[in-house]
Design an enzyme around this catalytic site. Structure first.
Site, PDB file in Angstrom:
ATOM      1  N   CYS A 134       0.824  -1.204   0.000  1.00 62.46           N
ATOM      2  CA  CYS A 134       0.000   0.000   0.000  1.00 62.46           C
ATOM      3  C   CYS A 134       0.866   1.265   0.000  1.00 62.46           C
ATOM      4  CB  CYS A 134      -0.977  -0.005   1.175  1.00 62.46           C
ATOM      5  SG  CYS A 134      -0.228  -0.218   2.790  1.00 62.46           S
ATOM      6  N   HIS A 135       2.141   1.116   0.330  1.00 63.10           N
ATOM      7  CA  HIS A 135       3.030   2.280   0.315  1.00 63.10           C
ATOM      8  C   HIS A 135       3.259   2.794  -1.106  1.00 63.10           C
ATOM      9  CE1 HIS A 135       5.666  -1.286  -0.038  1.00 63.10           C
ATOM     10  NE2 HIS A 135       6.421  -0.513  -0.819  1.00 63.10           N
ATOM     11  N   GLU A 161      12.870   1.176  -2.737  1.00 63.54           N
ATOM     12  CA  GLU A 161      12.520   0.584  -4.028  1.00 63.54           C
ATOM     13  C   GLU A 161      12.970   1.443  -5.202  1.00 63.54           C
ATOM     14  OE1 GLU A 161       8.369  -0.436  -4.245  1.00 63.54           O
ATOM     15  OE2 GLU A 161       8.440  -1.617  -2.414  1.00 63.54           O
TER      16      GLU A 161
END
Length: 166
Positions: A134-135, A161
């Protein structure tokens, strides 16, 4: 039976909660929460501390935080409403290192327009931080919006990421 363990990581000590299958088929992850998380899990009476039940989860988390894993392959407990599960599945399809908007998720689950608020609520109830990403969901204006674990952690995960916030 509900089992739990703790795992250290760059977001703090994470609480892992799972449900052991009655047939000995392993443990399904029901919750992954971080310290101070809004709506995070709290160890309940009768839960059994069982770090051995989460060796696969902790190995994948370690690899993710080290940059060696881009998609989790875990067994999840079946929780949430039908709508929440549709939204959560859409989260799992967001590629590592990318972001999408709440509106894009709403369109993917067939709830455009006014459904954006419902999507935001479903995302806010995601019990599996980090592993159900959800990030990777941001505001339509490209800004970081809501994260049960705190916006600082959301920014940290996106940075890990290499995701560019629009």
């Amino acid at each position: 039976m509900t089992v739990y363990a703790y795992a250290d990581g760059p977001l703090g000590e994470m609480l892992l909660v799972g449900e052991e299958s009655a047939d000995g088929g392993g443990t399904a992850l029901a919750s992954l929460s971080v310290p101070g998380q809004k709506g995070g899990a709290v160890v309940g009476d009768g839960w059994r501390h069982a770090p051995e039940a989460f060796t696969g989860v902790t190995a994948q988390l370690r690899d993710y935080f080290a940059g060696r894993l881009t998609r989790f392959d875990l067994q999840y407990a079946d929780t949430g409403t039908d709508f929440q599960r549709r939204v959560w599945r859409a989260l799992e399809d967001i590629p590592y290192g990318t972001t999408v908007t709440y509106g894009e998720i709403a369109a993917r689950v067939g709830a455009p327009g006014a459904g954006v608020r419902a999507v935001g609520t479903a995302i806010g109830r995601n019990p599996l931080l980090v592993v159900r990403p959800c990030h990777r969901v941001i505001g339509a204006d490209g800004a970081l919006r809501g994260y049960a674990g705190g916006l600082e952690r959301k920014e940290r995960l996106l940075g890990l990421e290499g995701a560019l916030v629009r």
